[in-house]
Motif scaffolding. Structure first.
Motif, PDB file in Angstrom:
ATOM      1  N   VAL A 223       0.748  -3.471  -8.462  1.00 37.30           N
ATOM      2  CA  VAL A 223       1.157  -2.132  -8.047  1.00 37.30           C
ATOM      3  C   VAL A 223       1.370  -1.240  -9.269  1.00 37.30           C
ATOM      4  O   VAL A 223       0.883  -0.103  -9.324  1.00 37.30           O
ATOM      5  CB  VAL A 223       2.435  -2.201  -7.181  1.00 37.30           C
ATOM      6  CG1 VAL A 223       3.023  -0.816  -6.967  1.00 37.30           C
ATOM      7  CG2 VAL A 223       2.141  -2.863  -5.846  1.00 37.30           C
ATOM      8  N   VAL A 224       2.071  -1.749 -10.271  1.00 36.36           N
ATOM      9  CA  VAL A 224       2.349  -0.960 -11.471  1.00 36.36           C
ATOM     10  C   VAL A 224       1.057  -0.626 -12.212  1.00 36.36           C
ATOM     11  O   VAL A 224       0.830   0.524 -12.608  1.00 36.36           O
ATOM     12  CB  VAL A 224       3.323  -1.720 -12.395  1.00 36.36           C
ATOM     13  CG1 VAL A 224       3.474  -0.991 -13.729  1.00 36.36           C
ATOM     14  CG2 VAL A 224       4.685  -1.885 -11.721  1.00 36.36           C
ATOM     15  N   GLN A 225       0.183  -1.637 -12.373  1.00 38.07           N
ATOM     16  CA  GLN A 225      -1.029  -1.419 -13.169  1.00 38.07           C
ATOM     17  C   GLN A 225      -2.035  -0.501 -12.495  1.00 38.07           C
ATOM     18  O   GLN A 225      -2.884   0.083 -13.166  1.00 38.07           O
ATOM     19  CB  GLN A 225      -1.669  -2.768 -13.513  1.00 38.07           C
ATOM     20  CG  GLN A 225      -0.864  -3.563 -14.535  1.00 38.07           C
ATOM     21  CD  GLN A 225      -1.491  -4.897 -14.871  1.00 38.07           C
ATOM     22  OE1 GLN A 225      -2.713  -5.067 -14.841  1.00 38.07           O
ATOM     23  NE2 GLN A 225      -0.655  -5.886 -15.172  1.00 38.07           N
TER      24      GLN A 225
ATOM     25  N   SER B  85      10.757   3.031  -9.149  1.00 36.76           N
ATOM     26  CA  SER B  85      10.620   1.848 -10.008  1.00 36.76           C
ATOM     27  C   SER B  85       9.160   1.554 -10.353  1.00 36.76           C
ATOM     28  O   SER B  85       8.863   1.000 -11.412  1.00 36.76           O
ATOM     29  CB  SER B  85      11.267   0.618  -9.351  1.00 36.76           C
ATOM     30  OG  SER B  85      10.508   0.149  -8.251  1.00 36.76           O
ATOM     31  N   VAL B  86       8.238   1.930  -9.471  1.00 34.37           N
ATOM     32  CA  VAL B  86       6.812   1.776  -9.788  1.00 34.37           C
ATOM     33  C   VAL B  86       6.462   2.682 -10.970  1.00 34.37           C
ATOM     34  O   VAL B  86       5.801   2.257 -11.934  1.00 34.37           O
ATOM     35  CB  VAL B  86       5.925   2.121  -8.575  1.00 34.37           C
ATOM     36  CG1 VAL B  86       4.452   2.036  -8.959  1.00 34.37           C
ATOM     37  CG2 VAL B  86       6.222   1.180  -7.410  1.00 34.37           C
ATOM     38  N   ILE B  87       6.917   3.912 -10.922  1.00 40.24           N
ATOM     39  CA  ILE B  87       6.628   4.870 -11.987  1.00 40.24           C
ATOM     40  C   ILE B  87       7.323   4.467 -13.287  1.00 40.24           C
ATOM     41  O   ILE B  87       6.789   4.656 -14.385  1.00 40.24           O
ATOM     42  CB  ILE B  87       7.043   6.287 -11.543  1.00 40.24           C
ATOM     43  CG1 ILE B  87       6.193   6.711 -10.325  1.00 40.24           C
ATOM     44  CG2 ILE B  87       6.909   7.297 -12.671  1.00 40.24           C
ATOM     45  CD1 ILE B  87       6.661   7.960  -9.625  1.00 40.24           C
ATOM     46  N   GLN B  88       8.508   3.848 -13.162  1.00 45.18           N
ATOM     47  CA  GLN B  88       9.253   3.386 -14.338  1.00 45.18           C
ATOM     48  C   GLN B  88       8.756   2.030 -14.852  1.00 45.18           C
ATOM     49  O   GLN B  88       9.267   1.517 -15.844  1.00 45.18           O
ATOM     50  CB  GLN B  88      10.741   3.278 -13.997  1.00 45.18           C
ATOM     51  CG  GLN B  88      11.405   4.619 -13.697  1.00 45.18           C
ATOM     52  CD  GLN B  88      12.811   4.437 -13.141  1.00 45.18           C
ATOM     53  OE1 GLN B  88      13.065   3.581 -12.294  1.00 45.18           O
ATOM     54  NE2 GLN B  88      13.735   5.246 -13.634  1.00 45.18           N
ATOM     55  N   LYS B  89       7.780   1.453 -14.162  1.00 44.56           N
ATOM     56  CA  LYS B  89       7.159   0.167 -14.538  1.00 44.56           C
ATOM     57  C   LYS B  89       8.123  -1.007 -14.425  1.00 44.56           C
ATOM     58  O   LYS B  89       7.987  -2.004 -15.136  1.00 44.56           O
ATOM     59  CB  LYS B  89       6.579   0.233 -15.955  1.00 44.56           C
ATOM     60  CG  LYS B  89       5.613   1.383 -16.190  1.00 44.56           C
ATOM     61  CD  LYS B  89       5.130   1.402 -17.626  1.00 44.56           C
ATOM     62  CE  LYS B  89       4.352   2.667 -17.928  1.00 44.56           C
ATOM     63  NZ  LYS B  89       3.945   2.771 -19.332  1.00 44.56           N
TER      64      LYS B  89
ATOM     65  N   LEU C 244       0.846   4.103  -2.987  1.00 49.36           N
ATOM     66  CA  LEU C 244       0.262   5.409  -2.678  1.00 49.36           C
ATOM     67  C   LEU C 244       1.268   6.529  -2.943  1.00 49.36           C
ATOM     68  O   LEU C 244       0.918   7.583  -3.487  1.00 49.36           O
ATOM     69  CB  LEU C 244      -0.210   5.454  -1.230  1.00 49.36           C
ATOM     70  CG  LEU C 244      -1.437   4.603  -0.880  1.00 49.36           C
ATOM     71  CD1 LEU C 244      -1.819   4.801   0.590  1.00 49.36           C
ATOM     72  CD2 LEU C 244      -2.623   4.935  -1.782  1.00 49.36           C
ATOM     73  N   CYS C 245       2.513   6.309  -2.560  1.00 47.67           N
ATOM     74  CA  CYS C 245       3.546   7.325  -2.803  1.00 47.67           C
ATOM     75  C   CYS C 245       3.776   7.505  -4.312  1.00 47.67           C
ATOM     76  O   CYS C 245       3.907   8.632  -4.796  1.00 47.67           O
ATOM     77  CB  CYS C 245       4.849   6.940  -2.113  1.00 47.67           C
ATOM     78  SG  CYS C 245       4.799   7.063  -0.309  1.00 47.67           S
ATOM     79  N   ALA C 246       3.813   6.398  -5.040  1.00 42.57           N
ATOM     80  CA  ALA C 246       4.010   6.475  -6.488  1.00 42.57           C
ATOM     81  C   ALA C 246       2.842   7.179  -7.165  1.00 42.57           C
ATOM     82  O   ALA C 246       3.035   7.992  -8.084  1.00 42.57           O
ATOM     83  CB  ALA C 246       4.200   5.075  -7.070  1.00 42.57           C
ATOM     84  N   ALA C 247       1.623   6.887  -6.708  1.00 39.31           N
ATOM     85  CA  ALA C 247       0.437   7.542  -7.278  1.00 39.31           C
ATOM     86  C   ALA C 247       0.498   9.048  -7.058  1.00 39.31           C
ATOM     87  O   ALA C 247       0.222   9.844  -7.968  1.00 39.31           O
ATOM     88  CB  ALA C 247      -0.825   6.958  -6.654  1.00 39.31           C
ATOM     89  N   LEU C 248       0.874   9.446  -5.861  1.00 41.21           N
ATOM     90  CA  LEU C 248       0.941  10.871  -5.532  1.00 41.21           C
ATOM     91  C   LEU C 248       2.011  11.582  -6.354  1.00 41.21           C
ATOM     92  O   LEU C 248       1.815  12.718  -6.799  1.00 41.21           O
ATOM     93  CB  LEU C 248       1.229  11.038  -4.040  1.00 41.21           C
ATOM     94  CG  LEU C 248       1.258  12.480  -3.519  1.00 41.21           C
ATOM     95  CD1 LEU C 248      -0.150  13.069  -3.491  1.00 41.21           C
ATOM     96  CD2 LEU C 248       1.893  12.545  -2.134  1.00 41.21           C
ATOM     97  N   LEU C 249       3.139  10.915  -6.570  1.00 35.56           N
ATOM     98  CA  LEU C 249       4.307  11.571  -7.163  1.00 35.56           C
ATOM     99  C   LEU C 249       4.471  11.325  -8.658  1.00 35.56           C
ATOM    100  O   LEU C 249       5.446  11.796  -9.250  1.00 35.56           O
ATOM    101  CB  LEU C 249       5.576  11.091  -6.436  1.00 35.56           C
ATOM    102  CG  LEU C 249       5.627  11.325  -4.921  1.00 35.56           C
ATOM    103  CD1 LEU C 249       6.914  10.734  -4.345  1.00 35.56           C
ATOM    104  CD2 LEU C 249       5.527  12.810  -4.585  1.00 35.56           C
TER     105      LEU C 249
ATOM    106  N   ARG D 241       0.817  -1.216   0.000  1.00 41.09           N
ATOM    107  CA  ARG D 241       0.000   0.000   0.000  1.00 41.09           C
ATOM    108  C   ARG D 241       0.851   1.267   0.000  1.00 41.09           C
ATOM    109  O   ARG D 241       0.628   2.178  -0.808  1.00 41.09           O
ATOM    110  CB  ARG D 241      -0.933  -0.009   1.215  1.00 41.09           C
ATOM    111  CG  ARG D 241      -1.759   1.277   1.354  1.00 41.09           C
ATOM    112  CD  ARG D 241      -2.570   1.264   2.651  1.00 41.09           C
ATOM    113  NE  ARG D 241      -3.622   0.253   2.609  1.00 41.09           N
ATOM    114  CZ  ARG D 241      -4.909   0.524   2.374  1.00 41.09           C
ATOM    115  NH1 ARG D 241      -5.301   1.774   2.167  1.00 41.09           N
ATOM    116  NH2 ARG D 241      -5.793  -0.438   2.371  1.00 41.09           N
ATOM    117  N   ILE D 242       1.815   1.355   0.873  1.00 43.13           N
ATOM    118  CA  ILE D 242       2.529   2.621   1.033  1.00 43.13           C
ATOM    119  C   ILE D 242       3.342   2.969  -0.206  1.00 43.13           C
ATOM    120  O   ILE D 242       3.424   4.127  -0.603  1.00 43.13           O
ATOM    121  CB  ILE D 242       3.415   2.601   2.301  1.00 43.13           C
ATOM    122  CG1 ILE D 242       3.873   4.021   2.644  1.00 43.13           C
ATOM    123  CG2 ILE D 242       4.568   1.656   2.166  1.00 43.13           C
ATOM    124  CD1 ILE D 242       2.742   4.966   2.993  1.00 43.13           C
ATOM    125  N   VAL D 243       3.946   1.956  -0.862  1.00 41.18           N
ATOM    126  CA  VAL D 243       4.755   2.261  -2.042  1.00 41.18           C
ATOM    127  C   VAL D 243       3.865   2.689  -3.213  1.00 41.18           C
ATOM    128  O   VAL D 243       4.200   3.623  -3.950  1.00 41.18           O
ATOM    129  CB  VAL D 243       5.661   1.073  -2.434  1.00 41.18           C
ATOM    130  CG1 VAL D 243       4.860  -0.100  -2.991  1.00 41.18           C
ATOM    131  CG2 VAL D 243       6.704   1.513  -3.458  1.00 41.18           C
TER     132      VAL D 243
END
Length: 441
Positions: free
Chosen positions: A161-163, A150-154, A93-98, A89-91
């Motif tokens: 998480v990525v999708q 890395s989430v944002i970079q897929k 949520l942070c990726a979504a925000l940023l 969840r936390i990773v």
């Protein structure tokens, strides 16, 4: 702790972790308040003044709701069971925000002229020890900034998480369709968000949708298609982008020949005019900085720079016509006529194309294969959306959009009476109308 932000799209945005609140309060995230989500679109739809900031917290909120639904309905029971692990969840949520943190002023136009890359900038802001965002993320763990990036970079190992924030139906797209529709005063982007969230399900390869929600997903695909056709590809917005692009291009040229007036805000552009800029230089920029530059340039001694700044700030868009393979042959002749009328074709004419795939079924052989939308059937088998939806199948893989030729509105003979260049205008007008370069819109 819980903080609540009021929002016109989601009603309330719930901040439930200290790290999210701390990220929102960083210098780098607050900069997004000063960058419009839709750039020049506000010249067409005057309500489109919303910011990257409001979109980013909206993406966070949708992602938070997905996490809540997954944890309540599909919690993981054992390792690798394909269900939701709430430790992620936390990773996410942070990726979504940023996810949009690296956007610059007038994002895509600025990128084109100064060769910046907002996705790379997002990664740099998150991973650079110089930023407040990085310092906040490191409080979670020493390698946490790299995990978020890395989430944002897929490249993050968990596809769920990525999708959530990067797929053909993700929190990013769902928020911007609803938000852009609301602020442009249009209805094209509306779809049943609540229903789509209810039918989302995690599985080992990512995220799928229950077959019972197919029509809600169809509605989302059609909404996205309509928004691109009616809002994002609007000829007037694209005309203002062309003017903006040529304005920055002229400023860059004048700087190289030591003829660009520099003072105040314009000094902040120097690193980009030279091509030698730092991350800190980039973070100094926002829409207000560029608009201040344009206000200064409106009084420039260079006639082209001054005129383009005036056209941009005071909303005098170029006229445009749709071009095709059959009519492309007329462009050189039209350029000569524009030049004969006293305009620089380099700065007052251009072609601009806007194309999009409303939906693209997965093709592993394509250069950038997209994650397809899959529906889970009653027997637990998966089926790709366009395989069972005639509506989606009808637009799958079909590129929508057009290419347009932009030119000074003054070139139309109807606007000129007893002018010295009237024969030139009449010739231009004749090519536009009689020779089928398609009537202006």
């Amino acid at each position: 702790m819980e903080k609540v932000l009021r929002d016109p799209i989601h009603n309330h945005i719930y901040i439930q972790q200290q790290v999210i609140l701390d990220l929102i309060n960083t210098r780098e995230f607050q900069r997004l308040r000063r960058i419009k989500q839709l750039g020049t679109t506000s010249y067409t739809f005057h309500g489109a003044e919303h910011s990257r900031f409001s979109h980013s917290v909206g993406v966070y909120e949708i992602t938070r709701q997905i996490c809540d639904l997954f944890e309540r309905n599909y919690p993981s029971q054992k390792k690798d069971d394909g269900l939701w692990d709430d430790n992620e969840r936390i990773v996410v949520l942070c990726a979504a925000l940023l996810h949009d943190l690296g956007h610059g002023p007038y994002s895509h136009t600025f990128e084109h002229i100064f060769s910046t890359d907002h996705e790379q900038m997002t990664t740099d802001i998150i991973t650079s020890p110089q930023t407040e965002v990085n310092q906040v993320l490191k409080k979670v763990g020493p390698n946490f900034p790299e995990k978020v990036a890395s989430v944002i970079q897929k490249t993050y190992p968990d596809p769920q998480v990525v999708q959530m924030i990067s797929s053909q139906i993700d929190a990013d797209r769902m928020d911007y369709l609803l938000r852009d529709s609301y602020f442009t005063g249009t209805k094209y982007g509306n779809f049943d968000l609540t229903r789509i969230l209810r039918v989302m399900r995690p599985y080992k390869e990512g995220i799928t949708f229950d077959i019972s929600g197919m029509h809600a997903v169809e509605d989302y695909i059609v909404s996205r298609f309509q928004m691109y056709q009616q809002v994002y590809f609007h000829p007037v917005s694209r005309s203002m982008e062309v003017i903006l692009s040529h304005l920055l291009k002229r400023a860059k040229y004048l700087y190289t020949v030591n003829k660009l007036q520099l003072n105040g805000a314009t000094d902040l552009l120097v690193p980009f005019l030279t091509g030698e800029y730092s991350l800190n230089d980039y973070l100094h920029l926002d829409d207000g900085v560029l608009n201040t530059c344009f206000a200064v340039w409106r009084d420039s001694g260079d006639e082209i720079l001054s005129d383009l700044a005036h056209r941009f700030l005071d909303r005098h868009p170029l006229k445009s016509v749709r071009i095709s393979p059959e009519t492309r042959k007329y462009i050189p002749t039209l350029e000569k006529l524009v030049t004969q009328a006293g305009y620089s074709a380099e700065y007052y004419m251009d072609t601009n194309d806007s194309y999009d795939l409303p939906y693209d079924a997965y093709d592993p052989h394509s250069q950038n294969p997209r994650t397809q939308i899959e529906l889970i059937q009653n027997d637990q088998s998966l089926v790709e959306l366009s395989a069972i939806s005639p509506l989606v199948n009808s637009i799958t893989g079909k590129v929508s959009g057009d290419e347009r030729l932009f030119f000074p509105r003054e070139m139309l003979a109807a606007n000129k009476q007893n002018d010295l260049f009237l024969p030139v205008y009449e010739a231009f007008d004749r090519y536009i109308h009689n020779d089928q370069v398609v009537a202006p819109e």
